[in-house]
Design a protein around this motif. Sequence first.
Motif, PDB file in Angstrom:
ATOM      1  N   THR A  25       0.864  -1.096  -0.122  1.00 31.31           N
ATOM      2  CA  THR A  25      -0.034  -0.145  -0.173  1.00 31.31           C
ATOM      3  C   THR A  25       1.067   1.113  -0.004  1.00 31.31           C
ATOM      4  OG1 THR A  25      -1.588  -1.206   1.205  1.00 31.31           O
ATOM      5  CG2 THR A  25      -1.757   1.249   1.220  1.00 31.31           C
ATOM      6  N   THR A  26       2.194   1.054   0.751  1.00 31.96           N
ATOM      7  CA  THR A  26       2.730   2.461   0.850  1.00 31.96           C
ATOM      8  C   THR A  26       3.492   2.605  -0.626  1.00 31.96           C
ATOM      9  OG1 THR A  26       3.206   2.102   3.368  1.00 31.96           O
ATOM     10  CG2 THR A  26       4.919   3.085   2.000  1.00 31.96           C
ATOM     11  N   VAL A  27       3.868   1.437  -1.240  1.00 31.00           N
ATOM     12  CA  VAL A  27       4.527   1.858  -2.615  1.00 31.00           C
ATOM     13  C   VAL A  27       3.502   2.641  -3.293  1.00 31.00           C
ATOM     14  CG1 VAL A  27       4.857   0.814  -4.860  1.00 31.00           C
ATOM     15  CG2 VAL A  27       5.669  -0.442  -2.722  1.00 31.00           C
ATOM     16  N   PHE A  28       2.210   2.507  -3.490  1.00 33.57           N
ATOM     17  CA  PHE A  28       1.144   3.367  -4.175  1.00 33.57           C
ATOM     18  C   PHE A  28       1.232   4.614  -3.511  1.00 33.57           C
ATOM     19  CE2 PHE A  28      -3.031   5.110  -4.718  1.00 33.57           C
ATOM     20  CZ  PHE A  28      -3.075   5.162  -6.139  1.00 33.57           C
ATOM     21  N   ALA A  32       2.436   7.777  -5.611  1.00 34.65           N
ATOM     22  CA  ALA A  32       1.531   8.369  -6.400  1.00 34.65           C
ATOM     23  C   ALA A  32       1.087   9.767  -5.440  1.00 34.65           C
ATOM     24  CB  ALA A  32       0.379   7.697  -6.442  1.00 34.65           C
ATOM     25  N   GLY A  33       0.970   9.663  -4.147  1.00 35.23           N
ATOM     26  CA  GLY A  33       0.757  10.697  -3.523  1.00 35.23           C
ATOM     27  C   GLY A  33       1.607  11.887  -3.352  1.00 35.23           C
ATOM     28  N   LEU A  34       2.979  11.653  -3.183  1.00 37.89           N
ATOM     29  CA  LEU A  34       3.942  12.736  -3.260  1.00 37.89           C
ATOM     30  C   LEU A  34       4.228  13.391  -4.538  1.00 37.89           C
ATOM     31  CD1 LEU A  34       6.935  11.154  -0.985  1.00 37.89           C
ATOM     32  CD2 LEU A  34       5.109  12.901  -0.630  1.00 37.89           C
ATOM     33  N   LEU A 124      -0.178   9.832 -15.163  1.00 42.25           N
ATOM     34  CA  LEU A 124      -1.603  10.726 -15.598  1.00 42.25           C
ATOM     35  C   LEU A 124      -1.992  11.824 -14.740  1.00 42.25           C
ATOM     36  CD1 LEU A 124      -3.686   7.557 -16.663  1.00 42.25           C
ATOM     37  CD2 LEU A 124      -2.565   9.145 -18.126  1.00 42.25           C
ATOM     38  N   SER A 125      -1.675  11.652 -13.464  1.00 31.13           N
ATOM     39  CA  SER A 125      -1.961  12.746 -12.425  1.00 31.13           C
ATOM     40  C   SER A 125      -0.975  13.981 -12.623  1.00 31.13           C
ATOM     41  CB  SER A 125      -2.202  12.350 -11.099  1.00 31.13           C
ATOM     42  OG  SER A 125      -1.092  11.594 -10.521  1.00 31.13           O
TER      43      SER A 125
END
Length: 248
Positions: A25-28, A32-34, A124-125
Amino acid sequence: MSFPAVLHAEWIKVRSLRSLVGSLTTVFLATAGLTVLVCATLGRPEPDSTDFDPVLFSYYGLNFGQLAALTFGAIAMAAEYKNGGIRVSLGAVPDRGLFYGAKLAVICGLVFSVGLVTSLTSFLSGQALMDKGFGIGIGDPGALQAVVGCACYLALLSLLAAGLAALLRSVTGAMSVLVPLFLIVPFVVGDVSQGGGAADFMPDRAGRQILLLHPEGPLGAWSGMAVLAAWSGTAVVAGWWALRRRDA
């Protein structure tokens, strides 16, 4: 036991350990979050920047996500050696090659799958949040290659960690080697070599070439990935040697 049966058993182990689910979960979240945070905040390169790469900019969070992938690989393998669990596993699957191969396949497959979702989301984001005129589309040259390459990069890192964990039989031992290897050694080697040539062949720098729109240095996108695969393959072979030669 058949290979699919061993794969299923290894899948059950992964989903049963909170630390492994948390690492994936942390990989994503980290990658992506940062990436979303940085791209939304900055949106464009600094005025005096001459080496801005729109693809690499979309993977800003990978610096942190890769540590989660390494942790996942190390824990998934080294957990077998906690409290003598390896004896139970080898009692159920006496063929050590089958056991080792199935565990590596599950580790690599899960990280690649999560990495592909993470990579596509980040790209994409990140491109959507960049100021107009700075981003690129998924169909532009180098974009799709980077999306798939990022997933391959994370999967190979997990195999590197798993192989080292099998050799050392310890999460702490494996991470005590991997963290300096990724965060310290490339900079030291680059300073010593003065040209950065040797540092280009370190696993992280070699593998990240595929995230550059225009790769620089002696390695290209896929040749850099091949260098990372060589690092991972060496660790996997060393781990297999340790598993085959040592008592459980």
